[in-house]
Design a protein around this motif. Structure first.
Motif, PDB file in Angstrom:
ATOM      1  N   PRO A  80     -40.265  27.125 -24.425  1.00 45.13           N
ATOM      2  CA  PRO A  80     -41.719  27.061 -24.242  1.00 45.13           C
ATOM      3  C   PRO A  80     -42.425  27.973 -25.253  1.00 45.13           C
ATOM      4  O   PRO A  80     -41.881  28.994 -25.672  1.00 45.13           O
ATOM      5  N   VAL A  81     -43.621  27.567 -25.622  1.00 47.42           N
ATOM      6  CA  VAL A  81     -44.417  28.357 -26.550  1.00 47.42           C
ATOM      7  C   VAL A  81     -44.667  29.727 -25.935  1.00 47.42           C
ATOM      8  O   VAL A  81     -44.984  29.855 -24.762  1.00 47.42           O
ATOM      9  N   GLY A  82     -44.474  30.763 -26.750  1.00 48.62           N
ATOM     10  CA  GLY A  82     -44.688  32.118 -26.260  1.00 48.62           C
ATOM     11  C   GLY A  82     -44.052  33.137 -27.173  1.00 48.62           C
ATOM     12  O   GLY A  82     -43.490  32.795 -28.220  1.00 48.62           O
ATOM     13  N   PRO A  83     -44.134  34.405 -26.787  1.00 48.61           N
ATOM     14  CA  PRO A  83     -43.643  35.477 -27.649  1.00 48.61           C
ATOM     15  C   PRO A  83     -42.129  35.401 -27.904  1.00 48.61           C
ATOM     16  O   PRO A  83     -41.673  35.725 -29.000  1.00 48.61           O
ATOM     17  N   ALA A  84     -41.359  34.975 -26.923  1.00 53.27           N
ATOM     18  CA  ALA A  84     -39.907  34.890 -27.126  1.00 53.27           C
ATOM     19  C   ALA A  84     -39.583  33.862 -28.199  1.00 53.27           C
ATOM     20  O   ALA A  84     -38.785  34.123 -29.114  1.00 53.27           O
ATOM     21  N   LYS A  85     -40.198  32.703 -28.096  1.00 54.76           N
ATOM     22  CA  LYS A  85     -39.964  31.647 -29.089  1.00 54.76           C
ATOM     23  C   LYS A  85     -40.406  32.110 -30.473  1.00 54.76           C
ATOM     24  O   LYS A  85     -39.688  31.928 -31.460  1.00 54.76           O
ATOM     25  N   ASP A  86     -41.586  32.718 -30.568  1.00 60.02           N
ATOM     26  CA  ASP A  86     -42.097  33.190 -31.855  1.00 60.02           C
ATOM     27  C   ASP A  86     -41.177  34.261 -32.455  1.00 60.02           C
ATOM     28  O   ASP A  86     -40.847  34.212 -33.641  1.00 60.02           O
ATOM     29  N   GLY A  87     -40.785  35.216 -31.620  1.00 61.19           N
ATOM     30  CA  GLY A  87     -39.921  36.289 -32.100  1.00 61.19           C
ATOM     31  C   GLY A  87     -38.569  35.774 -32.569  1.00 61.19           C
ATOM     32  O   GLY A  87     -38.067  36.193 -33.622  1.00 61.19           O
TER      33      GLY A  87
END
Length: 103
Positions: A80-87
């Motif tokens: 899901p889109v969010g900080p974990a995915k971005d990081g």
């Protein structure tokens, strides 16, 4: 394998770098003799093992790491889109670029 000491520590503790396992395919006889010594190998032997590992195993190990990162990138895309995915995406991109710079 940033330093000869690091390589020696990995061998002595039994935490072999992936590149050494690839080197085993090409330098089986030499490595068999290295590991079968009745005493601790000399510093020259460790230096030779490290150089063989760099010469023979580094490329295949980097290639495998790149393949694993490519698969991981595919797995991250379904998060899901969010900080974990971005990081994770940023991390994978950075490591992938580091690997490419090593070739």
């Amino acid at each position: 394998m940033t330093t000869p000491t690091y390589f020696t520590e990995r061998i002595v503790t039994g935490t072999y770098p992936l590149a050494l396992l690839f080197t085993r395919e090409r330098e089986a006889t030499w490595l068999d003799q290295f590991f079968a010594q009745p005493h601790r190998p000399s510093e020259a032997d460790f230096a030779r093992a490290a150089q063989l590992t760099i010469d023979n195993g580094r490329g295949p190990a980097l290639e495998m790491a790149g393949e694993l990162l490519s698969q991981t990138q595919l797995d991250v895309q379904v998060l899901p889109v969010g900080p974990a995915k971005d990081g994770l995406s940023q991390f994978i991109t950075q490591v992938t670029n580091d690997i490419k710079s090593e070739y």
